[in-house]
Write a protein that holds these residues in place. Structure first.
Motif, PDB file in Angstrom:
ATOM      1  N   ARG A 165      -3.688   4.250   1.274  1.00  0.00           N
ATOM      2  CA  ARG A 165      -4.045   3.809   2.416  1.00  0.00           C
ATOM      3  C   ARG A 165      -4.796   5.041   3.247  1.00  0.00           C
ATOM      4  N   GLN A 166      -5.908   4.475   3.955  1.00  0.00           N
ATOM      5  CA  GLN A 166      -6.681   5.473   4.871  1.00  0.00           C
ATOM      6  C   GLN A 166      -6.900   4.950   6.202  1.00  0.00           C
ATOM      7  N   GLY A 167      -5.919   5.098   7.228  1.00  0.00           N
ATOM      8  CA  GLY A 167      -5.956   4.619   8.313  1.00  0.00           C
ATOM      9  C   GLY A 167      -6.042   2.940   8.159  1.00  0.00           C
ATOM     10  N   ALA A 168      -6.884   2.288   8.819  1.00  0.00           N
ATOM     11  CA  ALA A 168      -7.064   0.917   8.620  1.00  0.00           C
ATOM     12  C   ALA A 168      -7.617   0.275   7.375  1.00  0.00           C
ATOM     13  N   GLN A 169      -7.923   0.982   6.489  1.00  0.00           N
ATOM     14  CA  GLN A 169      -8.596   0.904   5.187  1.00  0.00           C
ATOM     15  C   GLN A 169      -7.733   1.276   4.042  1.00  0.00           C
ATOM     16  N   THR A 170      -7.785   0.461   3.007  1.00  0.00           N
ATOM     17  CA  THR A 170      -7.340   1.034   1.782  1.00  0.00           C
ATOM     18  C   THR A 170      -8.293   1.091   0.703  1.00  0.00           C
ATOM     19  N   GLN A 171      -8.030   2.116  -0.357  1.00  0.00           N
ATOM     20  CA  GLN A 171      -8.684   2.090  -1.561  1.00  0.00           C
ATOM     21  C   GLN A 171      -7.936   1.978  -2.753  1.00  0.00           C
ATOM     22  N   PRO A 172      -8.289   0.853  -3.564  1.00  0.00           N
ATOM     23  CA  PRO A 172      -7.671   0.545  -4.530  1.00  0.00           C
ATOM     24  C   PRO A 172      -7.947   1.371  -5.902  1.00  0.00           C
ATOM     25  N   LEU A 173      -6.700   1.521  -6.518  1.00  0.00           N
ATOM     26  CA  LEU A 173      -6.704   2.487  -7.597  1.00  0.00           C
ATOM     27  C   LEU A 173      -7.153   1.408  -9.006  1.00  0.00           C
ATOM     28  N   ALA A 174      -8.220   2.134  -9.772  1.00  0.00           N
ATOM     29  CA  ALA A 174      -8.329   1.561 -10.996  1.00  0.00           C
ATOM     30  C   ALA A 174      -7.528   1.816 -11.819  1.00  0.00           C
ATOM     31  N   ALA A 175      -7.219   0.685 -12.853  1.00  0.00           N
ATOM     32  CA  ALA A 175      -6.152   0.792 -13.721  1.00  0.00           C
ATOM     33  C   ALA A 175      -6.747   1.591 -14.767  1.00  0.00           C
ATOM     34  N   ALA A 176      -5.847   2.312 -15.741  1.00  0.00           N
ATOM     35  CA  ALA A 176      -6.229   3.105 -16.877  1.00  0.00           C
ATOM     36  C   ALA A 176      -7.259   4.050 -16.554  1.00  0.00           C
ATOM     37  N   SER A 177      -7.537   4.835 -15.160  1.00  0.00           N
ATOM     38  CA  SER A 177      -8.397   5.638 -14.785  1.00  0.00           C
ATOM     39  C   SER A 177      -7.790   6.793 -14.071  1.00  0.00           C
ATOM     40  N   ALA A 178      -8.487   7.978 -14.146  1.00  0.00           N
ATOM     41  CA  ALA A 178      -7.991   9.156 -13.432  1.00  0.00           C
ATOM     42  C   ALA A 178      -8.876   8.908 -11.853  1.00  0.00           C
ATOM     43  N   SER A 179      -7.857   8.916 -10.785  1.00  0.00           N
ATOM     44  CA  SER A 179      -8.332   8.907  -9.436  1.00  0.00           C
ATOM     45  C   SER A 179      -8.232  10.151  -8.911  1.00  0.00           C
ATOM     46  N   VAL A 180      -9.459  10.920  -8.698  1.00  0.00           N
ATOM     47  CA  VAL A 180      -9.404  12.328  -8.377  1.00  0.00           C
ATOM     48  C   VAL A 180      -9.173  12.225  -6.630  1.00  0.00           C
ATOM     49  N   LEU A 181      -8.363  13.163  -6.290  1.00  0.00           N
ATOM     50  CA  LEU A 181      -7.987  13.354  -4.939  1.00  0.00           C
ATOM     51  C   LEU A 181      -8.832  14.191  -4.186  1.00  0.00           C
ATOM     52  N   GLY A 182      -9.319  13.952  -2.933  1.00  0.00           N
ATOM     53  CA  GLY A 182     -10.146  14.878  -2.126  1.00  0.00           C
ATOM     54  C   GLY A 182      -9.140  15.791  -1.260  1.00  0.00           C
ATOM     55  N   ASP A 183      -9.792  16.520  -0.474  1.00  0.00           N
ATOM     56  CA  ASP A 183      -8.631  17.604   0.472  1.00  0.00           C
ATOM     57  C   ASP A 183      -7.858  16.734   1.207  1.00  0.00           C
ATOM     58  N   GLY A 184      -6.645  17.464   1.652  1.00  0.00           N
ATOM     59  CA  GLY A 184      -5.549  16.806   2.225  1.00  0.00           C
ATOM     60  C   GLY A 184      -4.195  17.501   1.898  1.00  0.00           C
ATOM     61  N   ASP A 185      -3.129  16.910   2.383  1.00  0.00           N
ATOM     62  CA  ASP A 185      -1.670  17.458   1.834  1.00  0.00           C
ATOM     63  C   ASP A 185      -0.742  16.312   1.946  1.00  0.00           C
ATOM     64  N   GLU A 186      -1.315  15.210   1.984  1.00  0.00           N
ATOM     65  CA  GLU A 186      -0.402  13.936   1.658  1.00  0.00           C
ATOM     66  C   GLU A 186      -1.237  12.502   1.194  1.00  0.00           C
ATOM     67  N   ILE A 187      -0.548  11.879   0.497  1.00  0.00           N
ATOM     68  CA  ILE A 187      -0.914  10.456   0.070  1.00  0.00           C
ATOM     69  C   ILE A 187      -0.195   9.430   0.573  1.00  0.00           C
ATOM     70  N   ARG A 188      -0.634   8.342   0.547  1.00  0.00           N
ATOM     71  CA  ARG A 188       0.097   6.945   1.328  1.00  0.00           C
ATOM     72  C   ARG A 188      -0.275   5.981   0.072  1.00  0.00           C
ATOM     73  N   LEU A 189       0.582   5.785  -0.771  1.00  0.00           N
ATOM     74  CA  LEU A 189       0.577   4.587  -1.642  1.00  0.00           C
ATOM     75  C   LEU A 189       1.106   3.206  -1.312  1.00  0.00           C
ATOM     76  N   GLU A 190       0.496   2.140  -1.503  1.00  0.00           N
ATOM     77  CA  GLU A 190       0.518   0.680  -1.239  1.00  0.00           C
ATOM     78  C   GLU A 190       0.923  -0.063  -2.484  1.00  0.00           C
TER      79      GLU A 190
END
Length: 285
Positions: free
Chosen positions: A212-237
């Motif tokens: 979750r990114q505010g009003a938007q979401t970024q789907p996670l691709a299966a069987a892939s390394a999803s590299v995270l940018g800067d920050g100190d928290e993730i919100r998973l849905e």
């Protein structure tokens, strides 16, 4: 708190390793595709014995650590130090190659499903030549905690969630590794801290999920390394079928990496010395 977003997606490529074990490799598929301090992330999973039965016969390592997480199956570890460990459902083997180790990882089953992950964690120059070590973690050794809609296995690292200070089966270390296996129920939404000093990635291996990114979401691709940018928290849905995924993070080392197969050092000269040591029987001396 600042939410982390996905900045790069690295699909795992099918390949083989050891004596022909079929795997999917994301981080580490090429030597310029790494996430400091992580060198490689492999997923293995098959119910066809020919895909895994030959295993990983005796072979050397130097300069890093391996973390093998078995979700299903039975693998036997043996090394030159006399360590012997049975890796079964839910167990973890944490091996420090250090100055040198020779080990084997061989399936102890001839049928059924074998499934899990192996992560290669780099060591800084000051630790590459430390004595080899081995830690065999049984499923009951790995702390598990629950959130609303989630069950989290904390293999490594320390986090503070909802006022609780939680510690994994492995803590400390110069790279401060954080390693979670997260299981989400259908449509669940959870927030997890990821220290901003750590490089991080997610690896979705069952179901569907998004960040979750505010009003938007970024789907996670299966069987892939999803590299995270800067920050100190993730919100998973999670999606309608729930999800299982890994959260892996660590403090970057910021040193040169020179790899030759199972050896990872900081310079070509150190690799050449490692090859001489292995040839002359000094790798594990």
């Amino acid at each position: 708190m600042t939410l982390r977003a996905i900045t790069q997606t690295i699909p795992a490529l099918e390949t083989s390793d050891g004596a022909g074990v079929k795997i999917k490799r994301s981080i580490g598929q090429h030597q310029n595709i790494r996430l400091d301090p992580f060198l490689m992330l492999d997923e293995f999973g098959s119910d066809q014995p020919q895909d895994y039965i030959a295993g990983f016969p005796s072979h050397p390592h130097r300069g890093f650590e391996t973390v093998t997480y078995m979700i299903e199956g039975h693998m036997l570890h043996e090394d030159h130090l006399g360590n012997r460990g049975n890796l079964k459902n839910g167990g973890v083997q944490w091996m420090t190659a250090g100055r040198g180790i020779v080990h084997s990882e061989m399936p102890q089953q001839e049928a059924g499903r074998m499934r899990g992950f192996q992560l290669w964690l780099n060591l800084p120059a000051a630790e590459k030549m430390k004595p080899a070590g081995y830690c065999d973690l049984q499923p009951e050794d790995i702390p598990e905690f629950t959130l609303d809609g989630a069950v989290v296995k904390l293999i490594a690292g320390e986090v503070r969630i909802d006022g609780r200070d939680l510690a994994g089966a492995v803590t400390g270390g110069s790279t401060r590794p954080l390693y979670m296996d997260i299981q989400l129920t259908a449509e669940a939404a959870v927030s997890l801290p990821v220290d901003q000093a750590l490089n991080g990635m997610l690896y979705l291996y069952e179901g569907s999920a998004a960040l979750r990114q505010g009003a938007q979401t970024q789907p996670l691709a299966a069987a892939s390394a999803s590299v995270l940018g800067d920050g100190d928290e993730i919100r998973l849905e999670a999606g309608s079928s729930g999800a299982r995924l890994l959260l892996i993070a660590g403090r970057p080392i910021n040193e040169p990496v020179v790899q030759y197969g199972p050896f990872v050092m900081n310079s070509r000269e150190e690799i050449e010395q490692t090859l001489r040591d292995y040839r002359d029987g000094r790798l594990t001396a």
